[in-house]
Motif scaffolding. Structure first.
Motif, PDB file in Angstrom:
ATOM      1  N   ALA A  71       0.335  -1.046  -0.041  1.00 13.81           N
ATOM      2  CA  ALA A  71       0.155   0.108   0.008  1.00 13.81           C
ATOM      3  C   ALA A  71       0.803   0.979   0.603  1.00 13.81           C
ATOM      4  O   ALA A  71       2.056   1.120   0.875  1.00 13.81           O
ATOM      5  CB  ALA A  71      -1.484  -0.362   1.262  1.00 13.81           C
ATOM      6  N   LEU A  72       0.580   2.539  -0.294  1.00 11.31           N
ATOM      7  CA  LEU A  72       1.246   3.522  -0.333  1.00 11.31           C
ATOM      8  C   LEU A  72       0.244   4.960  -0.364  1.00 11.31           C
ATOM      9  O   LEU A  72      -1.012   4.574  -1.170  1.00 11.31           O
ATOM     10  CB  LEU A  72       1.828   3.943  -1.317  1.00 11.31           C
ATOM     11  N   TYR A  73       0.361   5.764   0.095  1.00  5.94           N
ATOM     12  CA  TYR A  73      -0.231   7.237   0.196  1.00  5.94           C
ATOM     13  C   TYR A  73      -0.219   7.884  -0.887  1.00  5.94           C
ATOM     14  O   TYR A  73       0.640   8.280  -1.356  1.00  5.94           O
ATOM     15  CB  TYR A  73      -0.431   7.704   1.882  1.00  5.94           C
ATOM     16  N   GLN A 102      -0.925  -3.606  -6.575  1.00  4.96           N
ATOM     17  CA  GLN A 102      -1.312  -4.645  -6.871  1.00  4.96           C
ATOM     18  C   GLN A 102       0.391  -6.021  -6.681  1.00  4.96           C
ATOM     19  O   GLN A 102       0.641  -7.130  -6.766  1.00  4.96           O
ATOM     20  CB  GLN A 102      -1.612  -5.031  -8.089  1.00  4.96           C
ATOM     21  N   ALA A 103       1.785  -4.609  -7.521  1.00  2.00           N
ATOM     22  CA  ALA A 103       2.419  -4.991  -7.395  1.00  2.00           C
ATOM     23  C   ALA A 103       3.509  -4.469  -6.634  1.00  2.00           C
ATOM     24  O   ALA A 103       3.145  -3.265  -7.247  1.00  2.00           O
ATOM     25  CB  ALA A 103       3.084  -6.021  -8.928  1.00  2.00           C
ATOM     26  N   VAL A 104       4.916  -4.970  -5.739  1.00  2.00           N
ATOM     27  CA  VAL A 104       6.052  -4.114  -6.235  1.00  2.00           C
ATOM     28  C   VAL A 104       7.036  -4.456  -6.644  1.00  2.00           C
ATOM     29  O   VAL A 104       7.825  -5.349  -5.630  1.00  2.00           O
ATOM     30  CB  VAL A 104       5.663  -3.358  -4.364  1.00  2.00           C
ATOM     31  N   ARG A 105       7.963  -3.472  -7.616  1.00  5.28           N
ATOM     32  CA  ARG A 105       9.669  -3.717  -7.660  1.00  5.28           C
ATOM     33  C   ARG A 105      10.468  -3.151  -6.890  1.00  5.28           C
ATOM     34  O   ARG A 105       9.915  -1.451  -7.387  1.00  5.28           O
ATOM     35  CB  ARG A 105       9.338  -3.702  -9.319  1.00  5.28           C
ATOM     36  N   VAL A 106      11.405  -3.409  -6.180  1.00  7.92           N
ATOM     37  CA  VAL A 106      12.182  -2.581  -5.881  1.00  7.92           C
ATOM     38  C   VAL A 106      13.663  -2.376  -6.944  1.00  7.92           C
ATOM     39  O   VAL A 106      13.734  -3.081  -7.617  1.00  7.92           O
ATOM     40  CB  VAL A 106      13.266  -3.218  -4.746  1.00  7.92           C
ATOM     41  N   GLU A 107      13.603  -0.678  -7.285  1.00  4.89           N
ATOM     42  CA  GLU A 107      14.513  -0.396  -7.860  1.00  4.89           C
ATOM     43  C   GLU A 107      14.731  -1.213  -9.416  1.00  4.89           C
ATOM     44  O   GLU A 107      15.566  -1.566 -10.160  1.00  4.89           O
ATOM     45  CB  GLU A 107      16.198  -0.855  -7.560  1.00  4.89           C
ATOM     46  N   GLY A 108      13.710  -1.400  -9.695  1.00  6.34           N
ATOM     47  CA  GLY A 108      13.508  -1.781 -11.417  1.00  6.34           C
ATOM     48  C   GLY A 108      14.450  -0.279 -12.422  1.00  6.34           C
ATOM     49  O   GLY A 108      13.316   0.208 -12.406  1.00  6.34           O
ATOM     50  N   ASP A 130      13.160   4.478  -7.070  1.00  9.47           N
ATOM     51  CA  ASP A 130      13.714   4.109  -5.635  1.00  9.47           C
ATOM     52  C   ASP A 130      12.538   2.613  -5.535  1.00  9.47           C
ATOM     53  O   ASP A 130      13.070   1.598  -5.330  1.00  9.47           O
ATOM     54  CB  ASP A 130      13.343   4.731  -4.966  1.00  9.47           C
ATOM     55  N   LEU A 131      11.474   2.870  -6.226  1.00 10.00           N
ATOM     56  CA  LEU A 131      10.741   1.664  -6.387  1.00 10.00           C
ATOM     57  C   LEU A 131       9.274   1.768  -7.678  1.00 10.00           C
ATOM     58  O   LEU A 131       9.416   3.434  -8.542  1.00 10.00           O
ATOM     59  CB  LEU A 131       9.219   2.062  -5.170  1.00 10.00           C
ATOM     60  N   VAL A 132       8.865   0.414  -8.139  1.00 11.38           N
ATOM     61  CA  VAL A 132       8.088   0.915  -9.392  1.00 11.38           C
ATOM     62  C   VAL A 132       7.048   0.011  -8.602  1.00 11.38           C
ATOM     63  O   VAL A 132       7.116  -0.919  -8.453  1.00 11.38           O
ATOM     64  CB  VAL A 132       8.477  -0.218 -10.483  1.00 11.38           C
ATOM     65  N   VAL A 133       5.926   0.847  -8.619  1.00 13.47           N
ATOM     66  CA  VAL A 133       4.437  -0.019  -8.381  1.00 13.47           C
ATOM     67  C   VAL A 133       3.884  -0.133  -9.038  1.00 13.47           C
ATOM     68  O   VAL A 133       3.465   0.474  -9.929  1.00 13.47           O
ATOM     69  CB  VAL A 133       4.053   0.936  -6.836  1.00 13.47           C
ATOM     70  N   SER A 134       2.446  -1.067  -9.021  1.00 10.03           N
ATOM     71  CA  SER A 134       1.487  -1.490  -9.747  1.00 10.03           C
ATOM     72  C   SER A 134       0.517  -0.977  -8.689  1.00 10.03           C
ATOM     73  O   SER A 134       0.074  -1.320  -8.110  1.00 10.03           O
ATOM     74  CB  SER A 134       0.944  -2.400 -10.507  1.00 10.03           C
ATOM     75  N   HIS A 135      -0.708  -0.132  -9.447  1.00 13.18           N
ATOM     76  CA  HIS A 135      -2.050   0.128  -9.036  1.00 13.18           C
ATOM     77  C   HIS A 135      -2.490   0.860  -9.988  1.00 13.18           C
ATOM     78  O   HIS A 135      -2.633   1.367 -11.279  1.00 13.18           O
ATOM     79  CB  HIS A 135      -1.307   1.708  -8.287  1.00 13.18           C
ATOM     80  N   GLY A 136      -4.175   0.325 -10.197  1.00 14.96           N
ATOM     81  CA  GLY A 136      -4.795   0.628 -11.144  1.00 14.96           C
ATOM     82  C   GLY A 136      -4.387   0.148 -12.664  1.00 14.96           C
ATOM     83  O   GLY A 136      -5.051   0.662 -13.569  1.00 14.96           O
ATOM     84  N   GLY A 137      -3.634  -1.331 -12.797  1.00 14.25           N
ATOM     85  CA  GLY A 137      -3.101  -1.114 -13.774  1.00 14.25           C
ATOM     86  C   GLY A 137      -1.956  -0.791 -14.288  1.00 14.25           C
ATOM     87  O   GLY A 137      -2.219  -0.949 -15.616  1.00 14.25           O
ATOM     88  N   ARG A 138      -1.963   0.235 -13.577  1.00 12.76           N
ATOM     89  CA  ARG A 138      -0.755   1.313 -14.107  1.00 12.76           C
ATOM     90  C   ARG A 138       0.544   0.698 -13.431  1.00 12.76           C
ATOM     91  O   ARG A 138      -0.059   1.103 -12.192  1.00 12.76           O
ATOM     92  CB  ARG A 138      -1.391   2.611 -15.226  1.00 12.76           C
TER      93      ARG A 138
END
Length: 412
Positions: A33-35, A68-74, A82-90
């Motif tokens: 999760a993330l604000y 939906q997903a968290v990738r560290v330093e991709g 720092d992060l790539v996160v998946s939120h709402g299909g993007r």
């Protein structure tokens, strides 16, 4: 571990920043999760005066979002967030700012990728623990901002295009209105020029008749105060009686009744030039007008305030005729009340003029206000005697009664 490592020196600062990055990444990955901050666009609005302004509109609300997903330093393109996160299909790129923030070069590269990116500012807490970091990442009190939001940017571009179109439409409509107004103004000016040309072309007898009718006089002899002798009488292409009667009729006859007690020589000259041919030179024309106004002042119908300004001291033609006739009789004839009296505003206006010219302004206004109450109780001469005893000049009181239309000369 409840606290991050803390040591002195530059290596300490670098170690602290690294620890915060690692902890933030771990917390986001663990919570999934993330604000995320609110997404706003500026929609065009219209003010009461028609001007457009930017009105903030909520595109997406702020709040804690499930990931939906968290990738560290991709790596993404040329950058490594720092992060790539998946939120709402993007995908959303996440940058954690402790001491170093995204610079202009990195921001340009992010925007070139056309991918959403958010920066979370945790620099305010210099000694951070997990509780403080959690508050920054998962509550509304953290300081975060969108670096890039393709959907928002596309919507803003659409709104900007609409605003530009609306601004262009309003500008074109305003230009049309200005053009229409300019046409109407030109037509009005042409009409006025034609009207004045027709007036200038009217025979002198017709102009005199119009002036007499306006003042309620049967003939010129009934006026009794015109024409005033003037030098350079040929400076105006009309007999002095004609242009003087026209000036008095249009500029002075009804002035006090509409609370307009002042007139200037400049205004009189401009008025005459619009309605009469002025073949003489300017100096002769000015002399003729000046002699006319000074002549009216000598008759007690105007008061010269100074320079080119005069006060009107009578109510219309009837007041002027009465004042002049009384002066010729040396004030010997008794007065009688008029059957109808002027309205209160007219009376007050002339009282103010008399107060300005002769002083004792409050007494003149008191006289004007009390006269209707004594009407019919005592004759005018007795009332004049009464007010003279309280400090007003009897001759001026007599002139005021005649000038405003309270009284008339016996037998007239």
């Amino acid at each position: 571990m409840s606290n991050f490592a803390h040591h002195r020196g530059a290596s300490c600062a670098l170690g602290f920043e690294t620890a915060v990055h690692l902890a933030a990444k771990q917390l986001i990955a663990d919570r999934m999760a993330l604000y995320l901050p609110a997404v706003r666009t500026n929609a065009p609005g219209a003010a009461d005066d028609g001007d457009l302004f930017a009105q903030p509109t909520l595109f997406a609300p702020a709040g804690v979002s499930r990931l939906q997903a968290v990738r560290v330093e991709g790596r993404v393109g040329e950058i490594r967030p720092d992060l790539v996160v998946s939120h709402g299909g993007r995908d959303v790129l996440v940058e954690i700012a402790v001491t170093h923030f995204v610079d202009a070069l990195k921001l340009r590269r992010i925007k070139d990728l056309r991918v959403a990116a958010v920066e979370i500012n945790v620099s305010a807490v210099r000694e951070m623990n997990f509780a403080a970091l959690e508050a920054a990442l998962f509550t509304s009190e953290q300081k975060s901002q969108w670096l890039c939001h393709p959907e928002r940017d596309a919507e803003q571009a659409r709104l900007d295009a609409l605003a530009a179109d609306e601004k262009a439409r309003r500008h074109a409509a305003s230009a049309r209105r200005r053009d229409d107004e300019a046409v109407r103004l030109e037509m009005a000016l042409q009409h006025e020029r034609a009207r004045l040309a027709a007036i200038r072309a009217e025979p002198a007898a017709a102009k005199l008749r119009q002036a007499l009718d306006h003042m309620g006089a049967r003939d010129a002899g009934e006026l009794g105060f015109l024409p005033v002798p003037v030098k350079a009488s040929n400076a105006i292409a009309a007999p002095p009686l004609v242009w003087q009667a026209a000036v008095f009729s249009d500029l002075m006859h009804g002035a006090i009744e509409v609370n307009a007690a002042s007139i200037s020589a400049r205004r009189v000259r401009a008025w005459i030039e619009e309605r009469f041919e002025v073949p003489g030179n300017e100096q002769a024309f000015a002399v003729a007008v000046w002699d006319f106004l000074i002549g009216l002042a000598a008759l007690g119908l105007l008061h010269h305030e100074g320079r080119q300004q005069f006060l009107i001291t009578v109510v219309g033609c009837a007041g002027a005729r009465a004042v002049v006739a009384d002066a010729r009789e040396s004030g010997a004839l008794p007065l009688s009340w008029m059957r109808t009296w002027p309205d209160r505003s007219t009376t007050k206006c002339l009282a103010v003029v008399f107060g300005t010219v002769f002083g004792s302004a409050q007494k003149w206004e008191r006289v004007a206000g009390l006269l209707p109450k004594v009407r019919g109780e005592e004759p005018p001469d007795a009332v004049i005697q009464h007010y003279a005893e309280v400090g007003l000049d009897a001759g001026l009181l007599r002139r005021f009664f005649l000038a405003v239309g309270f009284a008339r000369l016996a037998g007239t």
